[in-house]
Write an enzyme that holds these catalytic residues in place. Sequence first.
Site, short mmCIF file in Angstrom:
data_model
loop_
_atom_site.label_atom_id
_atom_site.label_comp_id
_atom_site.label_asym_id
_atom_site.label_seq_id
_atom_site.Cartn_x
_atom_site.Cartn_y
_atom_site.Cartn_z
N HIS A 130 0.76 -1.28 0.11
CA HIS A 130 0.00 0.02 -0.13
C HIS A 130 0.95 1.43 -0.06
O HIS A 130 0.42 2.31 -0.75
CB HIS A 130 -1.04 0.06 1.24
N GLU A 131 1.92 1.48 0.78
CA GLU A 131 2.70 2.36 0.90
C GLU A 131 3.77 2.67 -0.53
O GLU A 131 3.65 3.67 -0.89
CB GLU A 131 3.71 2.39 2.02
N HIS A 134 1.40 4.49 -3.01
CA HIS A 134 1.37 5.99 -2.68
C HIS A 134 2.62 6.28 -3.38
O HIS A 134 2.76 7.44 -4.06
CB HIS A 134 1.47 6.11 -1.33
N GLU A 198 -6.17 7.37 -0.56
CA GLU A 198 -6.23 5.91 -0.10
C GLU A 198 -6.84 4.92 -0.79
O GLU A 198 -6.33 3.85 -0.69
CB GLU A 198 -6.84 6.42 1.40
#
Length: 317
Positions: A130-131, A134, A198
């Site tokens: 997930h990071e 980003h 997100e």
Amino acid sequence: MGYFKTALLMAAMTALFMGIGYLMGGSGGALIALIVAALMNVFTWWNSDKMVLRMHNAQPVTPNDRMGLHSLVAELAQNAGLPMPAVYLINTDQPNAFATGRNPSNAAVAVTAGLIRTLPREELAGVIAHELAHIRNHDTAIMTVTATFAGAISMLANFALFFGGSRERMGLLGTIAMMFLAPIAAALVQMAISRTREYAADRAGAEICGNPLWLASALVHIQQGAARIDNVAAERNPATAHMFIINPLHGGGRDKLFSTHPATENRVAALKELAAQMGRQPARASYAPAPAPQEPTTSTTRVPRSGKRAGRPGPWT
């Protein structure tokens, strides 16, 4: 659609900033506001990673760390088609993580000691993916710019009361109203951008790690941990809360108007729907939580590459 919505919200933030400048000083004020915003954003964009990591006293993790964290990030970064980011550990018991950096070549992933101790390997892979999403989506730069805009708008709105130009155009009551409403509007735009990014990072992260259910389960566990464990550094620096995968400030679980994050249950539902589309089924975790971190910056004990067990695929497949 996510990028289009983000672009519209960024345009709204810029228009709001220039509008306040116009009310304070006419067309010249609008131009000055735009120049000031550009200079502030360049400075913040260039130095944001160092400032945020310092705020949270994050310590670098070496390739030979006992946790196998560095090797896991390396495998997932390769899956994501990204350069290897710097890896940092934050010494707090609250499970959480964030990414920072002005671009993929100058990025960092920071996870907390509580996250390492709490999550099994698959869920940790989901969080890191997930990071990395980003970083790949350039969200770290976007959120830095929006946070700077929001702060600058609040500053300009407070200055407006002392400038005659704003009072001549709006009157005293209008100027006072702007002092309160402009920062609220800026905060709402910032939060809308954060929520949009997100959801996009959840989806991209699930694809990077290969199983949306790992991230879905991790979000539930992190939410539970964040609700009962304080993050002292985050409480001292609430402006960084939007960077974390789950709100570290004990925010409510529902999609409230002033929440920096989407509701966890909404994110989990979207990930489960994605898992169904990918044909993924809930499965029992095949990895125990990683060992507790022990001096990650100086350890020389090498773990098996990516922490694989014999006969089992790693979490990045």
